[in-house]
Design an enzyme around this catalytic site. Structure first.
Site, PDB file in Angstrom:
ATOM      1  N   GLU A 128     -34.159  28.550 -22.823  1.00 28.17           N
ATOM      2  CA  GLU A 128     -34.195  29.897 -23.411  1.00 28.17           C
ATOM      3  C   GLU A 128     -35.598  30.508 -23.308  1.00 28.17           C
ATOM      4  OE1 GLU A 128     -31.253  30.614 -23.288  1.00 28.17           O
ATOM      5  OE2 GLU A 128     -30.669  31.178 -25.308  1.00 28.17           O
ATOM      6  N   THR A 181     -32.949  40.679 -22.231  1.00 27.01           N
ATOM      7  CA  THR A 181     -33.304  40.194 -23.569  1.00 27.01           C
ATOM      8  C   THR A 181     -34.744  40.585 -23.903  1.00 27.01           C
ATOM      9  OG1 THR A 181     -31.816  38.334 -23.254  1.00 27.01           O
ATOM     10  CG2 THR A 181     -33.422  38.122 -25.023  1.00 27.01           C
TER      11      THR A 181
END
Ligand code: ADP
Length: 307
Positions: A128, A181
């Site tokens: 991530e 993101t």
């Protein structure tokens, strides 16, 4: 065991009141991954189908997550990783998390399970970090543990698995627009008023209580977000109309999935979920944006092994 094939599920993070700390696991949306031991002493991504993603080990979240695991295990074992991507990257339903979580789950199994599922979270978070610049756990934790996950703290990392009422269904709309993101994190304000914070932690605590007591109405009343949604929803075409349609059709709550552009409607029961699905489909049909719709139960198990 020389190889393993797994289903790596999509996940919905944030869930309105739980920004960066809450997520849940979907049942029928996800990637397939095949991981095999090799004799090369290194990790390589040998095949990716369904998406154009980096093949270099250091640039693919699956490679980075596995390398973090191998370092912690002090293992020189090599692995070949094949990913059949069904979750679109940048969709907001944990595409990168599925690959990171699936890869560490598979490698851990092939190594004879030196780590628990909870310990795998920290390795998957390294994936991530590569994908978004932030090692968040709210997608990788539910992908690995199933059900709902709550990140109690990041330092030290402490993740709790919460129960999922059996009749919960999720309708997910993925409008095919790109929101990175990184970008959608950039527009969020860094400070929050005390009044908003009080409302938000009240809702989050009530949501946790609702999950333990199967209180669907309380769950619906808790799916509120005064902090992030008002800003992020601007990036999602027709957000307010979609929310109105979903709630009118019987959804318990509606919000942004992860950092968007996907949105979710949480529903009680298949019948209501199908109605919400149909109404959203009808509304979006004449818009100029291509889209995808999913209807899924909550997956209580997380990653699944194909036998
Ligand atoms: P999502 O929230 O759906 O995971 P992100 O925008 O956070 O989407 O992450 C996608 C980013 O991660 C893309 O830039 C993509 O190229 C990168 N990436 C690297 N490896 C993978 C992988 N195996 N699966 C998905 N995305 C990957």
């Amino acid at each position: 065991m020389e190889e393993i094939k797994v289903f790596a599920p999509a996940t919905v993070a944030n869930l309105s009141c739980g920004f960066d700390v809450l997520g849940c696991c979907l049942d029928n949306v996800g990637d397939d991954m095949l991981v095999k031991k090799n004799d090369l002493g290194r990790v390589q991504i040998t095949k990716i189908t369904g998406q154009d993603l980096p093949m270099e080990t250091d640039k693919n979240v699956a490679g980075v997550a596995v390398q973090a695991l191998l370092e912690a295990a002090d293992s020189k074992q090599g692995f070949d990783i094949e990913i059949d991507k069904k979750i679109k990257a940048g969709s907001g339903i944990g595409s990168s998390a599925a690959s990171s979580a699936g890869a560490v789950y598979a490698v851990n199994k092939l190594l004879g399970e030196p780590f628990s599922q909870k310990e795998l979270i920290a390795f998957a978070m390294e994936g991530e970090r590569l994908a978004s610049g932030n090692a968040h756990a709210d997608n990788v934790a539910p992908a690995l543990l199933g059900g709902f996950s709550l990140v109690k703290s990041y330092e030290p990392l402490e993740v709790l698995k919460l129960p999922a009422p059996s009749d919960l269904k999720m309708v997910i709309l993925h409008p095919h627009i790109e929101i990175k993101t990184r970008d959608s994190r950039g527009i969020i304000r860094q400070s929050v008023s005390l009044k908003k914070a009080i409302n938000q932690w009240g809702n989050l605590a009530a949501l946790v209580s609702a999950l333990y007591t199967d209180d669907y109405q309380l769950l619906g009343r808790s799916l509120k977000d005064e902090i992030v949604e008002p800003i992020r929803s601007i990036l999602i075409p027709h957000f307010d109309s979609l929310k109105g349609i979903a709630l009118k059709s019987g959804a318990l709550g509606f919000g942004i999935s992860g950092s968007g552009p996907s949105v979710f409607a949480m529903c009680r029961g298949e019948e209501t979920a199908k109605k919400v699905y149909a109404e959203i489909e009808k509304f979006y049909a004449d818009k100029t944006i291509e889209f995808e719709l999913h209807l899924s139960s909550i997956n209580p198990q997380g990653i699944k092994e194909y036998k």
